[in-house]
Design a protein around this motif. Structure first.
Motif, PDB file in Angstrom:
ATOM      1  N   ARG A 207       0.863  -1.181   0.000  1.00  0.00           N
ATOM      2  CA  ARG A 207       0.000   0.000   0.000  1.00  0.00           C
ATOM      3  C   ARG A 207       0.901   1.234   0.000  1.00  0.00           C
ATOM      4  NH1 ARG A 207       0.275   2.766   4.582  1.00  0.00           N
ATOM      5  NH2 ARG A 207       0.794   1.724   6.546  1.00  0.00           N
ATOM      6  N   PRO A 208       0.375   2.391  -0.380  1.00  0.00           N
ATOM      7  CA  PRO A 208       1.207   3.593  -0.385  1.00  0.00           C
ATOM      8  C   PRO A 208       1.444   4.131   1.021  1.00  0.00           C
ATOM      9  CG  PRO A 208      -1.035   4.111  -1.077  1.00  0.00           C
ATOM     10  CD  PRO A 208      -0.962   2.619  -0.951  1.00  0.00           C
ATOM     11  N   ALA A 209       2.500   4.910   1.183  1.00  0.00           N
ATOM     12  CA  ALA A 209       2.734   5.656   2.420  1.00  0.00           C
ATOM     13  C   ALA A 209       1.682   6.757   2.515  1.00  0.00           C
ATOM     14  CB  ALA A 209       4.138   6.248   2.430  1.00  0.00           C
ATOM     15  N   ARG A 210       1.085   6.926   3.698  1.00  0.00           N
ATOM     16  CA  ARG A 210      -0.039   7.851   3.854  1.00  0.00           C
ATOM     17  C   ARG A 210       0.291   8.944   4.861  1.00  0.00           C
ATOM     18  NH1 ARG A 210      -3.883   2.711   4.809  1.00  0.00           N
ATOM     19  NH2 ARG A 210      -4.282   2.090   2.654  1.00  0.00           N
ATOM     20  N   LEU A 211       0.109  10.185   4.431  1.00  0.00           N
ATOM     21  CA  LEU A 211       0.220  11.348   5.299  1.00  0.00           C
ATOM     22  C   LEU A 211      -1.112  12.091   5.247  1.00  0.00           C
ATOM     23  CD1 LEU A 211       3.187  13.804   5.619  1.00  0.00           C
ATOM     24  CD2 LEU A 211       0.867  14.689   5.480  1.00  0.00           C
ATOM     25  N   SER A 212      -1.802  12.174   6.389  1.00  0.00           N
ATOM     26  CA  SER A 212      -3.092  12.853   6.467  1.00  0.00           C
ATOM     27  C   SER A 212      -2.879  14.213   7.126  1.00  0.00           C
ATOM     28  CB  SER A 212      -4.097  12.023   7.269  1.00  0.00           C
ATOM     29  OG  SER A 212      -4.388  10.813   6.604  1.00  0.00           O
ATOM     30  N   GLN A 213      -3.167  15.285   6.378  1.00  0.00           N
ATOM     31  CA  GLN A 213      -2.855  16.648   6.809  1.00  0.00           C
ATOM     32  C   GLN A 213      -4.104  17.408   7.237  1.00  0.00           C
ATOM     33  OE1 GLN A 213       0.442  18.371   6.900  1.00  0.00           O
ATOM     34  NE2 GLN A 213      -0.988  19.423   8.260  1.00  0.00           N
ATOM     35  N   PHE A 214      -4.249  17.639   8.552  1.00  0.00           N
ATOM     36  CA  PHE A 214      -5.278  18.527   9.074  1.00  0.00           C
ATOM     37  C   PHE A 214      -4.764  19.962   9.008  1.00  0.00           C
ATOM     38  CE2 PHE A 214      -6.416  14.493  10.912  1.00  0.00           C
ATOM     39  CZ  PHE A 214      -7.796  14.519  11.028  1.00  0.00           C
ATOM     40  N   GLY A 239       0.457   7.055  -5.583  1.00  0.00           N
ATOM     41  CA  GLY A 239      -0.380   6.206  -4.747  1.00  0.00           C
ATOM     42  C   GLY A 239      -1.846   6.566  -4.796  1.00  0.00           C
ATOM     43  N   GLY A 240      -2.214   7.613  -5.540  1.00  0.00           N
ATOM     44  CA  GLY A 240      -3.595   8.054  -5.594  1.00  0.00           C
ATOM     45  C   GLY A 240      -3.766   9.412  -4.937  1.00  0.00           C
ATOM     46  N   PHE A 241      -4.987   9.941  -5.035  1.00  0.00           N
ATOM     47  CA  PHE A 241      -5.236  11.277  -4.490  1.00  0.00           C
ATOM     48  C   PHE A 241      -5.423  11.258  -2.986  1.00  0.00           C
ATOM     49  CE2 PHE A 241      -7.789  14.879  -3.233  1.00  0.00           C
ATOM     50  CZ  PHE A 241      -7.188  15.929  -3.905  1.00  0.00           C
ATOM     51  N   GLU A 375      -7.092   5.459  -4.182  1.00  0.00           N
ATOM     52  CA  GLU A 375      -5.741   4.954  -3.908  1.00  0.00           C
ATOM     53  C   GLU A 375      -5.337   3.904  -4.936  1.00  0.00           C
ATOM     54  OE1 GLU A 375      -4.682   5.286   0.842  1.00  0.00           O
ATOM     55  OE2 GLU A 375      -4.895   3.327  -0.098  1.00  0.00           O
ATOM     56  N   HIS A 376      -4.029   3.655  -4.937  1.00  0.00           N
ATOM     57  CA  HIS A 376      -3.450   2.518  -5.655  1.00  0.00           C
ATOM     58  C   HIS A 376      -3.060   1.450  -4.654  1.00  0.00           C
ATOM     59  CE1 HIS A 376      -3.070   3.402  -9.924  1.00  0.00           C
ATOM     60  NE2 HIS A 376      -2.796   4.660  -9.626  1.00  0.00           N
ATOM     61  N   VAL A 377      -3.130   0.204  -5.056  1.00  0.00           N
ATOM     62  CA  VAL A 377      -2.565  -0.886  -4.277  1.00  0.00           C
ATOM     63  C   VAL A 377      -1.096  -1.010  -4.664  1.00  0.00           C
ATOM     64  CG1 VAL A 377      -2.643  -3.353  -3.790  1.00  0.00           C
ATOM     65  CG2 VAL A 377      -4.769  -2.088  -4.163  1.00  0.00           C
ATOM     66  N   GLY A 378      -0.214  -1.021  -3.669  1.00  0.00           N
ATOM     67  CA  GLY A 378       1.207  -1.157  -3.960  1.00  0.00           C
ATOM     68  C   GLY A 378       1.987   0.082  -3.584  1.00  0.00           C
ATOM     69  N   PRO A 379       3.223   0.199  -4.079  1.00  0.00           N
ATOM     70  CA  PRO A 379       4.109   1.298  -3.680  1.00  0.00           C
ATOM     71  C   PRO A 379       3.563   2.655  -4.104  1.00  0.00           C
ATOM     72  CG  PRO A 379       5.351  -0.473  -4.724  1.00  0.00           C
ATOM     73  CD  PRO A 379       3.902  -0.768  -4.958  1.00  0.00           C
ATOM     74  N   GLY A 380       4.028   3.693  -3.408  1.00  0.00           N
ATOM     75  CA  GLY A 380       3.637   5.053  -3.734  1.00  0.00           C
ATOM     76  C   GLY A 380       3.468   5.890  -2.485  1.00  0.00           C
ATOM     77  N   ALA A 381       2.848   7.042  -2.649  1.00  0.00           N
ATOM     78  CA  ALA A 381       2.600   7.958  -1.537  1.00  0.00           C
ATOM     79  C   ALA A 381       1.253   8.638  -1.739  1.00  0.00           C
ATOM     80  CB  ALA A 381       3.716   9.003  -1.425  1.00  0.00           C
TER      81      ALA A 381
END
Length: 584
Positions: A207-214, A239-241, A375-381
């Motif tokens: 899965r992609p690395a996820r950063l959630s920005q408030f 990794g997607g939007f 999202e994408h399944v696999g590598p990304g951000a």
């Protein structure tokens, strides 16, 4: 009285009449109509609130020169925003995953640690500070060494960040000491994000690395998060939007390189207004209930990053079994949302990889909908934009703790990042009691975020700036610097990472520098960057992220080889030591 000649009945001759004798004719003249239209638009712009920034659409501010020693003002230095460099990570991913030949290869610039083949560790040897380190690590593969070299190359191509990304230590190993006689740190804040970026760089991520920005209005427009998303995806893979609200959460929510259309028929609840409905609010602090037949459309642009995806997630609170209608590029399908009632759901629908037009309809009355994840399944951000105009950090404490934490776990970001302060900083100095109250509220929100899951870390991005014109000069509000220090202290007490955007911006003189820069980097409200300013801010933060990633890889390499050293003669001076970065 002016006498009209007999041959002056034509339109051209009639124009010579005094204004008092031809008001109706005057209003029919196109130049006059244009002037009146301009006056009307200017009046509306002066009085109506802006959907892009805090304040009115147009504010008249005299462009006075900055004081200088000469008669004329100093010429503004011309600066351009540069594109950020990239490196090819495929070379690291393609290296065979065989062990390195010796520990020396793991840290080529760090001296010569003892070879593990000399003799096994002496089991009778024991540190005075505790028992012998009992952890076991796999031998370091060559691909980690190559990845570290590649990231060092990338870091050398970037401008050195003006401020460091502070990553406090979350776990120590008392059985090993650093040269300063402190326990060795074995886990720092943001390690989950860097662990996932490493897996993406090596092509091993599922899965992609996820950063959630408030954040507030500086985040809501997606200018900062959109540029950060582009930088990370250009380097680590698309990794997607990420997350998109089901409806309009605040006055302006941006979605870079996507067009999102929400219809009427929603009852909206947000953290900004419906404080009595906190149990309804979700992951991003907003919730939407159908009161008619609402629809949601998502349409990727022809160009840009984060446009493609191969799965669509629907985040909702399910009250009963139901179906909704999803059209992918015009082809409809039913999405079955059956399951236990009164539960939070993140339901995934797989689609063919690519950029697709999406349209949702048939939302069930009674259920609560929060948003869609692409999202994408696999590598990304992935970078989630969770900002709202007029947002404030203390309002996060109004969210229902269990509901918020449950949805955080479902979204499962690697880091929850918080960027607030522009609506909090006032023109007057802040009192000690007010700052203490603000810090306690911020710490409460951060503590709840960290408690959602031990695998999710938190990050605080400080207030950027807030300034005004005073006697012809641009002066930063006196409350800004104390507020930044309070945010840093809240992050430290909550064991969150901290990035000082105020220092990266230039501190007290940053507003003047960014406003006078060409291209202009700060807007005329002296609080919100321009488009070029958001790009520069994201580039500065990205450079700090990459610097932190390099430190993470170095520390990982050191920890991997520590059990191979003889416990009675550990030579920590031979291990590459980064400068301490868990204190300001």
């Amino acid at each position: 009285m002016y006498n009209l000649p007999t041959d002056a009945r034509s339109r051209s001759d009639f124009a010579h009449l005094p204004l008092t004798q031809r008001p109706r004719k005057l209003l029919r003249e196109k130049p006059v109509q244009a002037i009146l239209a301009f006056i009307l638009l200017a009046f509306l712009a002066w009085n109506l609130p802006s959907p892009w920034w805090e304040g009115r659409v147009m504010e008249l501010r005299p462009e006075l020169p900055e004081p200088s020693g000469a008669f004329f003002a100093k010429k503004t230095e011309q600066k351009e925003v540069e594109e950020v460099a990239e490196v090819d990570l495929k070379s690291a991913a393609s290296v065979e995953s065989e062990p390195a030949e010796s520990p020396r290869a793991a840290a080529p610039d760090a001296g010569q640690p003892p070879d593990a083949s000399e003799r096994p560790p002496d089991p009778s040897s024991e540190r005075k500070t505790g028992p012998t380190h009992a952890w076991t690590y796999p031998t370091l593969p060559r691909r980690d060494i190559k990845l570290l070299e590649t990231i060092r190359t990338l870091e050398s191509k970037l401008k050195k960040p003006p401020t460091e990304l502070k990553r406090p230590c979350l776990e120590f190993a008392s059985s090993h000491l650093t040269p300063s006689r402190r326990p060795l740190c074995v886990r720092r804040a943001l390690d989950p994000l860097y662990r996932q970026l490493r897996a993406s760089a090596l092509g091993q991520a599922e899965r992609p690395a996820r950063l959630s920005q408030f954040g507030d209005s500086l985040i809501a427009g997606d200018a900062f998060t959109g540029e950060l998303r582009r930088l990370l995806q250009d380097q680590f893979g698309e990794g997607g939007f990420g997350f998109i609200h089901a409806g309009k959460a605040s006055r302006f929510i941006g979605t870079r390189h996507l067009t999102v259309r929400t219809s009427s028929g929603w009852t909206r609840h947000t953290i900004l207004s419906d404080t009595g409905q906190t149990n309804r609010l979700g992951f991003a602090g907003a919730a939407f209930e159908p009161n008619g037949q609402p629809t949601l459309g998502i349409y990727p642009h022809d160009e840009g990053t984060a446009r493609s995806f191969d799965r669509v997630g629907l985040l909702l609170y399910r009250k009963r079994d139901h179906r909704i209608r999803l059209a992918v590029d015009g082809e409809g399908r039913d999405v079955d949302l059956s399951g236990p009632a009164e539960t939070n759901v993140l339901h995934w629908v797989n689609v063919e990889s690519g950029a697709h037009d999406l349209r949702f309809a048939g939302f069930s009355p009674g259920s609560i909908y929060y948003g869609v994840v692409l999202e994408h399944v696999g590598p990304g951000a992935v970078v989630d934009n969770l900002g709202m105009a007029n947002g404030r950090a203390p309002r996060l404490t109004l969210l229902d703790r269990e509901q918020w934490q449950a949805q955080i776990r479902q979204r499962h970001p690697d880091v929850l990042s918080f960027a607030y302060g522009v609506n909090t900083a006032g023109e007057d100095p802040a009192s000690e009691s007010w700052l203490e109250k603000y810090q306690n509220q911020y710490e409460t929100a951060l503590r709840r975020a960290r408690q959602a899951s031990p695998e999710i870390d938190c990050l605080v991005v400080s207030l950027l700036t807030r300034a005004r014109r005073q006697e012809g000069r641009i002066v930063t509000y006196p409350s800004v610097e104390p507020l930044v220090k309070t945010q840093r202290q809240a992050a430290r007490q909550s064991q969150c990472a901290f990035w000082n955007a105020y220092r990266a911006f230039g501190g007290a003189d940053g507003a003047r520098q960014w406003y006078n820069n060409r291209p202009q980097l700060l807007g005329s409200d002296f609080a919100h960057p321009t488009r070029a300013g958001y790009q520069k801010l994201a580039n500065l933060f990205y450079a700090s992220l990459i610097e932190g990633f390099r430190r993470y890889l170095e520390e990982r390499i050191r920890r991997t080889h520590l059990p191979q050293l003889r416990h009675s003669h550990d030579d920590f001076s031979a291990i590459p030591q980064s400068a301490p970065h868990d204190v300001e």
